[in-house]
Design a protein around this motif. Sequence first.
Motif, PDB file in Angstrom:
ATOM      1  N   ASP A  77       0.812  -1.281   0.294  1.00 55.14           N
ATOM      2  CA  ASP A  77      -0.125   0.171  -0.004  1.00 55.14           C
ATOM      3  C   ASP A  77       0.561   0.897   0.494  1.00 55.14           C
ATOM      4  N   ARG A  78       2.053   1.597  -0.431  1.00 47.50           N
ATOM      5  CA  ARG A  78       2.966   2.404  -0.403  1.00 47.50           C
ATOM      6  C   ARG A  78       2.503   3.342  -2.055  1.00 47.50           C
ATOM      7  N   LEU A  79       1.375   2.432  -2.819  1.00 52.46           N
ATOM      8  CA  LEU A  79       0.980   2.971  -4.246  1.00 52.46           C
ATOM      9  C   LEU A  79      -0.310   1.825  -4.614  1.00 52.46           C
ATOM     10  N   SER A  80      -1.564   3.438  -4.963  1.00 48.90           N
ATOM     11  CA  SER A  80      -2.560   2.754  -5.493  1.00 48.90           C
ATOM     12  C   SER A  80      -2.644   2.396  -6.330  1.00 48.90           C
ATOM     13  N   ALA A  81      -3.436   0.748  -7.042  1.00 50.12           N
ATOM     14  CA  ALA A  81      -3.230   0.697  -8.480  1.00 50.12           C
ATOM     15  C   ALA A  81      -4.322   1.412  -9.190  1.00 50.12           C
ATOM     16  N   ASN A  82      -4.393   3.408  -8.069  1.00 48.17           N
ATOM     17  CA  ASN A  82      -5.596   4.136  -9.585  1.00 48.17           C
ATOM     18  C   ASN A  82      -4.346   4.724 -10.226  1.00 48.17           C
ATOM     19  N   HIS A  83      -2.789   4.820  -9.481  1.00 48.83           N
ATOM     20  CA  HIS A  83      -1.441   5.477  -9.645  1.00 48.83           C
ATOM     21  C   HIS A  83      -1.017   4.310 -10.688  1.00 48.83           C
ATOM     22  N   GLU A  84      -1.031   2.968 -10.282  1.00 48.01           N
ATOM     23  CA  GLU A  84       0.149   2.386 -10.600  1.00 48.01           C
ATOM     24  C   GLU A  84      -0.487   1.423 -12.506  1.00 48.01           C
ATOM     25  N   ILE A  85      -1.827   2.001 -12.847  1.00 56.08           N
ATOM     26  CA  ILE A  85      -2.130   1.544 -14.477  1.00 56.08           C
ATOM     27  C   ILE A  85      -1.850   2.611 -15.115  1.00 56.08           C
ATOM     28  N   PRO A  86      -2.140   3.808 -14.500  1.00 57.31           N
ATOM     29  CA  PRO A  86      -1.652   5.299 -15.576  1.00 57.31           C
ATOM     30  C   PRO A  86      -0.409   5.256 -15.801  1.00 57.31           C
ATOM     31  N   LEU A  87       0.957   4.764 -14.590  1.00 58.06           N
ATOM     32  CA  LEU A  87       2.148   5.236 -14.746  1.00 58.06           C
ATOM     33  C   LEU A  87       2.354   4.021 -15.624  1.00 58.06           C
ATOM     34  N   LEU A  88       2.177   2.591 -15.518  1.00 56.78           N
ATOM     35  CA  LEU A  88       2.355   1.667 -16.447  1.00 56.78           C
ATOM     36  C   LEU A  88       2.441   1.808 -18.260  1.00 56.78           C
ATOM     37  N   MET A  89       0.839   3.039 -18.179  1.00 56.51           N
ATOM     38  CA  MET A  89      -0.266   3.629 -19.589  1.00 56.51           C
ATOM     39  C   MET A  89       1.344   4.290 -20.053  1.00 56.51           C
ATOM     40  N   ILE A  90       1.705   5.742 -19.137  1.00 54.90           N
ATOM     41  CA  ILE A  90       3.264   6.335 -19.342  1.00 54.90           C
ATOM     42  C   ILE A  90       4.157   5.625 -20.237  1.00 54.90           C
ATOM     43  N   VAL A  91       4.737   5.127 -18.506  1.00 54.78           N
ATOM     44  CA  VAL A  91       5.990   4.461 -18.956  1.00 54.78           C
ATOM     45  C   VAL A  91       6.087   3.387 -20.476  1.00 54.78           C
ATOM     46  N   LEU A  92       4.639   3.050 -20.659  1.00 57.06           N
ATOM     47  CA  LEU A  92       4.820   1.953 -21.843  1.00 57.06           C
ATOM     48  C   LEU A  92       4.975   2.675 -23.082  1.00 57.06           C
ATOM     49  N   GLY A  93       4.203   4.367 -23.363  1.00 55.61           N
ATOM     50  CA  GLY A  93       3.803   4.666 -24.560  1.00 55.61           C
ATOM     51  C   GLY A  93       5.295   5.919 -24.602  1.00 55.61           C
ATOM     52  N   GLY A  94       6.169   6.032 -22.975  1.00 55.02           N
ATOM     53  CA  GLY A  94       8.237   6.464 -23.244  1.00 55.02           C
ATOM     54  C   GLY A  94       8.533   6.013 -23.843  1.00 55.02           C
ATOM     55  N   LEU A  95       8.051   4.399 -23.172  1.00 55.19           N
ATOM     56  CA  LEU A  95       9.133   3.740 -24.077  1.00 55.19           C
ATOM     57  C   LEU A  95       8.934   3.061 -25.720  1.00 55.19           C
ATOM     58  N   MET A  96       7.734   3.323 -25.547  1.00 54.72           N
ATOM     59  CA  MET A  96       7.852   3.387 -27.769  1.00 54.72           C
ATOM     60  C   MET A  96       8.442   4.314 -27.962  1.00 54.72           C
ATOM     61  N   LEU A  97       7.891   5.525 -27.251  1.00 53.18           N
ATOM     62  CA  LEU A  97       8.590   6.163 -28.118  1.00 53.18           C
ATOM     63  C   LEU A  97      10.578   6.746 -28.351  1.00 53.18           C
ATOM     64  N   VAL A  98      10.256   6.013 -27.330  1.00 47.96           N
ATOM     65  CA  VAL A  98      11.690   5.986 -27.833  1.00 47.96           C
ATOM     66  C   VAL A  98      12.426   4.796 -28.816  1.00 47.96           C
ATOM     67  N   SER A  99      11.317   3.487 -28.733  1.00 51.14           N
ATOM     68  CA  SER A  99      12.013   2.393 -29.320  1.00 51.14           C
ATOM     69  C   SER A  99      11.788   3.349 -31.282  1.00 51.14           C
ATOM     70  N   TYR A 100      10.143   3.935 -31.287  1.00 49.89           N
ATOM     71  CA  TYR A 100      10.401   4.542 -32.040  1.00 49.89           C
ATOM     72  C   TYR A 100      11.872   5.629 -32.675  1.00 49.89           C
ATOM     73  N   LEU A 101      11.651   6.396 -32.046  1.00 53.46           N
ATOM     74  CA  LEU A 101      12.529   7.577 -32.554  1.00 53.46           C
ATOM     75  C   LEU A 101      14.549   6.941 -32.304  1.00 53.46           C
ATOM     76  N   ALA A 102      14.706   5.228 -31.442  1.00 51.84           N
ATOM     77  CA  ALA A 102      16.196   5.646 -31.602  1.00 51.84           C
ATOM     78  C   ALA A 102      16.446   4.545 -32.360  1.00 51.84           C
ATOM     79  N   PRO A 103      18.102   5.129 -32.700  1.00 56.82           N
ATOM     80  CA  PRO A 103      18.032   4.297 -34.615  1.00 56.82           C
ATOM     81  C   PRO A 103      18.650   2.815 -34.108  1.00 56.82           C
ATOM     82  N   LEU A 104      17.667   2.125 -34.107  1.00 55.92           N
ATOM     83  CA  LEU A 104      18.015   0.244 -33.387  1.00 55.92           C
ATOM     84  C   LEU A 104      17.396  -0.024 -34.331  1.00 55.92           C
TER      85      LEU A 104
END
Length: 116
Positions: A77-104
């Motif tokens: 209970d240091r983080l609620s599920a109400n915050h965990e799920i949106p954080l995971l969505m933001i992280v996933l979107g950010g990682l997808m953006l990095v994947s798109y922009l990075a020369p990999l």
Amino acid sequence: MTKPREPLIFSMGLIVLGVAWLLNSFEVLPGVNWVWTLPLGILGLATLAIGGLNKVTVVIGPFLMIASVLSILRQPDRLSANHEIPLLMIVLGGLMLVSYLAPLAPPAWMLDQPKS
């Protein structure tokens, strides 16, 4: 001749599950289900270690590791599920953006053309 990876992956999986079970038995961070969170983080590391750094693993590996950390924070209970799920969505979107922009490069399995 290269050795098959399956025995290595299986034995490492058993070690991770054993460590997670032991952490539960010793009540390290009571309230955290290590049998779920530890393998999740290790799977993220293994994704990068086995797959190398490419457009897919740069998303999956860090996402699983961050999901593991957020799960550890949510369970006592240091983080609620109400915050965990949106954080995971933001992280996933950010990682997808990095994947798109990075020369990999994409992984080899994405480049294989089907045989006709």
